[in-house]
Scaffold this motif. Structure first.
Motif, PDB file in Angstrom:
ATOM      1  N   LEU A 116      64.652  49.112 -22.080  1.00 35.43           N
ATOM      2  CA  LEU A 116      64.317  50.515 -20.628  1.00 35.43           C
ATOM      3  C   LEU A 116      65.195  51.525 -21.618  1.00 35.43           C
ATOM      4  O   LEU A 116      65.861  51.152 -22.735  1.00 35.43           O
ATOM      5  CB  LEU A 116      65.014  50.210 -19.671  1.00 35.43           C
ATOM      6  N   ARG A 117      64.407  52.287 -21.454  1.00 38.04           N
ATOM      7  CA  ARG A 117      65.177  53.693 -21.705  1.00 38.04           C
ATOM      8  C   ARG A 117      66.525  54.393 -21.035  1.00 38.04           C
ATOM      9  O   ARG A 117      66.909  53.988 -19.777  1.00 38.04           O
ATOM     10  CB  ARG A 117      64.156  54.854 -21.669  1.00 38.04           C
ATOM     11  N   VAL A 118      66.669  55.275 -21.366  1.00 31.87           N
ATOM     12  CA  VAL A 118      68.810  55.351 -20.904  1.00 31.87           C
ATOM     13  C   VAL A 118      68.482  55.942 -19.106  1.00 31.87           C
ATOM     14  O   VAL A 118      69.189  55.680 -18.363  1.00 31.87           O
ATOM     15  CB  VAL A 118      69.609  56.210 -21.927  1.00 31.87           C
ATOM     16  N   GLU A 119      67.047  56.941 -19.195  1.00 33.11           N
ATOM     17  CA  GLU A 119      67.079  57.671 -18.539  1.00 33.11           C
ATOM     18  C   GLU A 119      66.337  56.657 -17.119  1.00 33.11           C
ATOM     19  O   GLU A 119      66.662  56.780 -16.079  1.00 33.11           O
ATOM     20  CB  GLU A 119      66.018  58.992 -18.784  1.00 33.11           C
ATOM     21  N   THR A 120      65.365  55.670 -17.720  1.00 37.99           N
ATOM     22  CA  THR A 120      65.368  54.733 -17.025  1.00 37.99           C
ATOM     23  C   THR A 120      66.153  53.902 -15.954  1.00 37.99           C
ATOM     24  O   THR A 120      66.360  53.510 -15.434  1.00 37.99           O
ATOM     25  CB  THR A 120      64.406  53.886 -17.342  1.00 37.99           C
ATOM     26  N   VAL A 121      67.470  54.000 -16.876  1.00 37.55           N
ATOM     27  CA  VAL A 121      68.930  52.942 -16.396  1.00 37.55           C
ATOM     28  C   VAL A 121      68.967  53.447 -15.040  1.00 37.55           C
ATOM     29  O   VAL A 121      70.113  53.427 -14.645  1.00 37.55           O
ATOM     30  CB  VAL A 121      69.534  52.127 -17.441  1.00 37.55           C
ATOM     31  N   HIS A 122      69.222  55.048 -15.300  1.00 30.30           N
ATOM     32  CA  HIS A 122      69.860  55.841 -14.397  1.00 30.30           C
ATOM     33  C   HIS A 122      69.403  56.190 -13.508  1.00 30.30           C
ATOM     34  O   HIS A 122      69.932  56.171 -12.193  1.00 30.30           O
ATOM     35  CB  HIS A 122      69.972  57.349 -15.655  1.00 30.30           C
ATOM     36  N   ARG A 123      67.652  55.595 -13.698  1.00 26.52           N
ATOM     37  CA  ARG A 123      67.021  55.861 -12.193  1.00 26.52           C
ATOM     38  C   ARG A 123      67.694  54.609 -11.856  1.00 26.52           C
ATOM     39  O   ARG A 123      67.280  54.145 -10.058  1.00 26.52           O
ATOM     40  CB  ARG A 123      65.622  56.346 -12.314  1.00 26.52           C
ATOM     41  N   LEU A 124      67.185  53.319 -12.027  1.00 27.23           N
ATOM     42  CA  LEU A 124      67.551  52.328 -11.511  1.00 27.23           C
ATOM     43  C   LEU A 124      68.903  52.545 -10.860  1.00 27.23           C
ATOM     44  O   LEU A 124      69.031  51.832  -9.607  1.00 27.23           O
ATOM     45  CB  LEU A 124      67.656  51.311 -12.900  1.00 27.23           C
ATOM     46  N   LEU A 125      69.296  53.053 -11.606  1.00 27.97           N
ATOM     47  CA  LEU A 125      71.274  52.774 -10.446  1.00 27.97           C
ATOM     48  C   LEU A 125      70.967  54.109  -9.629  1.00 27.97           C
ATOM     49  O   LEU A 125      72.044  54.290  -8.271  1.00 27.97           O
ATOM     50  CB  LEU A 125      72.588  53.414 -11.486  1.00 27.97           C
ATOM     51  N   ASP A 126      70.390  54.843  -9.550  1.00 33.47           N
ATOM     52  CA  ASP A 126      69.933  55.599  -8.282  1.00 33.47           C
ATOM     53  C   ASP A 126      69.238  55.864  -7.218  1.00 33.47           C
ATOM     54  O   ASP A 126      69.574  55.663  -6.617  1.00 33.47           O
ATOM     55  CB  ASP A 126      69.471  57.127  -8.972  1.00 33.47           C
ATOM     56  N   LEU A 127      69.325  54.024  -7.537  1.00 27.73           N
ATOM     57  CA  LEU A 127      68.366  53.406  -6.518  1.00 27.73           C
ATOM     58  C   LEU A 127      69.718  53.068  -5.076  1.00 27.73           C
ATOM     59  O   LEU A 127      69.534  52.618  -3.782  1.00 27.73           O
ATOM     60  CB  LEU A 127      67.995  52.776  -6.342  1.00 27.73           C
ATOM     61  N   LEU A 128      70.140  52.669  -6.068  1.00 30.84           N
ATOM     62  CA  LEU A 128      72.023  52.157  -4.799  1.00 30.84           C
ATOM     63  C   LEU A 128      72.292  53.597  -4.243  1.00 30.84           C
ATOM     64  O   LEU A 128      73.113  53.480  -3.368  1.00 30.84           O
ATOM     65  CB  LEU A 128      72.972  52.297  -6.408  1.00 30.84           C
ATOM     66  N   GLU A 129      71.920  55.317  -4.390  1.00 26.37           N
ATOM     67  CA  GLU A 129      72.524  56.090  -3.825  1.00 26.37           C
ATOM     68  C   GLU A 129      71.166  56.565  -2.537  1.00 26.37           C
ATOM     69  O   GLU A 129      71.508  57.597  -2.026  1.00 26.37           O
ATOM     70  CB  GLU A 129      72.470  57.115  -4.244  1.00 26.37           C
ATOM     71  N   THR A 130      70.457  55.502  -2.624  1.00 30.24           N
ATOM     72  CA  THR A 130      69.012  55.205  -1.885  1.00 30.24           C
ATOM     73  C   THR A 130      69.082  54.599   0.159  1.00 30.24           C
ATOM     74  O   THR A 130      69.558  53.897  -0.732  1.00 30.24           O
ATOM     75  CB  THR A 130      67.950  55.917  -1.499  1.00 30.24           C
ATOM     76  N   ASP A 131      68.708  55.036   0.710  1.00 30.10           N
ATOM     77  CA  ASP A 131      68.177  53.355   0.882  1.00 30.10           C
ATOM     78  C   ASP A 131      66.362  53.047   0.610  1.00 30.10           C
ATOM     79  O   ASP A 131      66.123  53.539   0.185  1.00 30.10           O
ATOM     80  CB  ASP A 131      67.401  54.163   2.916  1.00 30.10           C
ATOM     81  N   LEU A 132      67.088  51.116   0.112  1.00 29.26           N
ATOM     82  CA  LEU A 132      66.535  51.146  -0.286  1.00 29.26           C
ATOM     83  C   LEU A 132      65.251  50.652   0.085  1.00 29.26           C
ATOM     84  O   LEU A 132      65.160  50.646   1.801  1.00 29.26           O
ATOM     85  CB  LEU A 132      66.990  49.572  -1.206  1.00 29.26           C
ATOM     86  N   PRO A 133      63.621  50.316  -0.368  1.00 32.40           N
ATOM     87  CA  PRO A 133      62.434  50.258   0.811  1.00 32.40           C
ATOM     88  C   PRO A 133      62.766  48.495   1.283  1.00 32.40           C
ATOM     89  O   PRO A 133      63.421  47.900   0.704  1.00 32.40           O
ATOM     90  CB  PRO A 133      61.880  50.062  -0.525  1.00 32.40           C
ATOM     91  N   PRO A 134      61.551  49.084   2.145  1.00 36.07           N
ATOM     92  CA  PRO A 134      61.940  47.429   2.500  1.00 36.07           C
ATOM     93  C   PRO A 134      61.184  46.440   1.484  1.00 36.07           C
ATOM     94  O   PRO A 134      60.364  46.329   1.411  1.00 36.07           O
ATOM     95  CB  PRO A 134      61.304  47.392   4.142  1.00 36.07           C
TER      96      PRO A 134
END
Length: 476
Positions: A116-134
């Motif tokens: 993955l690109r570094v920016e994609t990795v950061h976006r993946l971790l950003d999921l932990l700061e959101t309400d995750l999809p069902p």
């Protein structure tokens, strides 16, 4: 606090507990990001030099599309999106398991096998700061985790990716690893409660101290059984042995320490397998860098999406928890029927009727403890499926049944001791008082449901206890 991830070795159960169960933040070290950036460039260089080859999900599409190499335009369009995945419906996976899956998805990236690109990795971790999809928990019949990963990642990433990232995100078995980690974390505190409630039951039935003698620790030749009987013996330790039975207690009380010993062994095995699964590469295909496969590296199709450690380990936990649940019901029945117990001391059958509830939970656990075999998939190359989330659900159900049944045992034992005026050993006294505060002697049946639920809550794992390892009983 923030969990800092430097390599896949940091994807441990303790860190999963901190991020997934306790909601702590997570970040990746600068060193790891530098390695990720370099590996991404190696991958892009490899693909550019091999654009005419069949590279699954990279220069080809997925599934039946793997038979044809894409042209420049087709490859560029396909690179932006997640490959298509089926969907399902039904009850949702808990948020804590999904948070663990996001972390487990990093394993391939940190191992350099998914680029993955570094920016994609950061976006993946950003999921932990959101309400995750069902993400539905049922109807997952695919090999690997493409259905739950599709639900989890599609809306966040589809249409925003570059070459190779879609397959790196959607394929593999990070949800399976998270499921095993989730069950292993749930089991840690459960063992302590097993020992506490069976110790209370032993006191209520007047079991002889000889059943838990230290000589048995060596006689049984198993460290896990030795730890279980040691812990129970410390819990029931008292200077007053006047009320002990002069003969053997029923089988369920004598078997208890041995079966809990097996539960400790199954728990240790599940934790070991979870640690492996969480940190291992699981993707298909994986990239192997030029240092290992010169001059440019290699893309290897493989069976990483099928983690063979997960379903059997979950089945072992489910069967273990169901076995303990049967012993608990047997003990509840014996305590209720004891001539010196609730039969003699209750003014009418009230709390003693909880043996029926106990029997119901034993059957629930028994029904959950079935084998999860590799599934027979559809036509073509996808000819088998992995049963990991099915196995997780069965382990979850068996564990929940045991939790509820242990609460019944604690209530019945505590009421028996209170009504008979029998003293409670020092290391169990505070816990027994807490149970009686939540389910007092003399409670009206109209209150039983809420009070039983309150005791289940009392005995359930504290959130800050999830990361504690299985170890000798800490109560002193």
């Amino acid at each position: 606090m923030t969990v800092l991830i430097d390599s896949s070795d940091d994807l441990t159960l303790d860190n999963i507990a901190r991020v997934a169960w306790m909601g702590e933040q997570c970040s990746i070290s600068d060193r790891a990001l530098s390695v990720i950036r370099s590996r991404r460039q190696e991958f892009v260089d490899f693909v550019e030099q091999n654009a005419d080859r069949h590279l699954y999900g990279i220069t080809t599409k997925h599934h039946v599309g793997a038979k044809s190499v894409l042209g420049d335009d087709g490859r560029a369009e396909f690179a932006t999106r997640l490959p298509s995945t089926p969907a399902t419906v039904g009850p949702r996976l808990p948020e804590r398991l999904l948070r663990a899956a996001v972390l487990a998805r990093l394993a391939d990236v940190l191992n350099g096998t998914a680029c993955l690109r570094v920016e994609t990795v950061h976006r993946l971790l950003d999921l932990l700061e959101t309400d995750l999809p069902p993400v539905p928990a049922r109807g997952n019949g695919e090999p690997g985790d493409i259905i739950p990963l599709g639900h989890l990642l599609r809306t966040h990433f589809d249409g925003t990716l570059e070459i190779g990232e879609g397959m790196a995100l959607i394929n593999g078995s990070p949800v399976a690893a998270a499921a095993l980690g989730d069950a292993a974390l749930a089991g840690r505190h459960r063992i302590t409660v097993m020992e506490q409630m069976m110790a209370l039951g032993a006191v209520a039935i007047h079991a002889p101290a000889a059943h838990y003698a230290p000589e048995l620790e060596a006689a049984w030749r198993d460290e896990h059984q030795a730890e279980a009987i040691h812990n129970i013996r410390r819990l029931i330790e008292t200077d007053d042995h006047s009320s002990e039975l002069p003969y053997q207690a029923p089988v369920s009380f004598r078997s208890g320490p041995r079966v809990i010993g097996w539960a400790r062994r199954a728990q240790a095995a599940a934790e070991e397998c979870a640690e492996i699964a969480l940190s291992a590469s699981s993707n298909n295909p994986i990239f192997v860098g030029p240092a290992i496969h010169p001059p440019l590296g290699a893309v290897l199709s493989n069976g990483g999406y099928h983690n063979p450690l997960v379903a059997p380990s979950l089945d072992s936990l489910a069967r273990t928890w169901a076995d303990v649940c049967q012993l608990v019901t047997a003990q509840v029945n014996r305590i209720v029927e004891d001539p010196r117990g609730l039969v003699a001391t209750e003014p009418e059958s009230q709390v003693s009727l909880l043996y029926m509830t106990s029997a119901g939970w034993a059957e629930e656990a028994r029904a959950a403890a079935t084998t999860s075999l590799i599934g027979l998939g559809g036509a073509g190359q996808t000819d088998t499926g992995t049963p990991d989330l099915l196995a997780w659900r069965k382990a979850h159900d068996a564990g929940a049944a045991l939790d509820n049944n242990l609460a019944v045992l604690g209530i019945v034992a505590s009421h028996t001791l209170a009504r008979s005026g029998q003293s409670v050993p020092r290391r169990l006294a505070a816990l027994s008082r807490q149970i009686l505060r939540r389910f007092p002697v003399g409670s009206a049946p109209v209150d039983f449901g809420a009070q039983l639920e309150s005791v289940v809550d009392l005995l359930s794992r504290p959130r800050d206890d999830a990361a504690a390892p299985v170890s000798e009983l800490a109560t002193t």
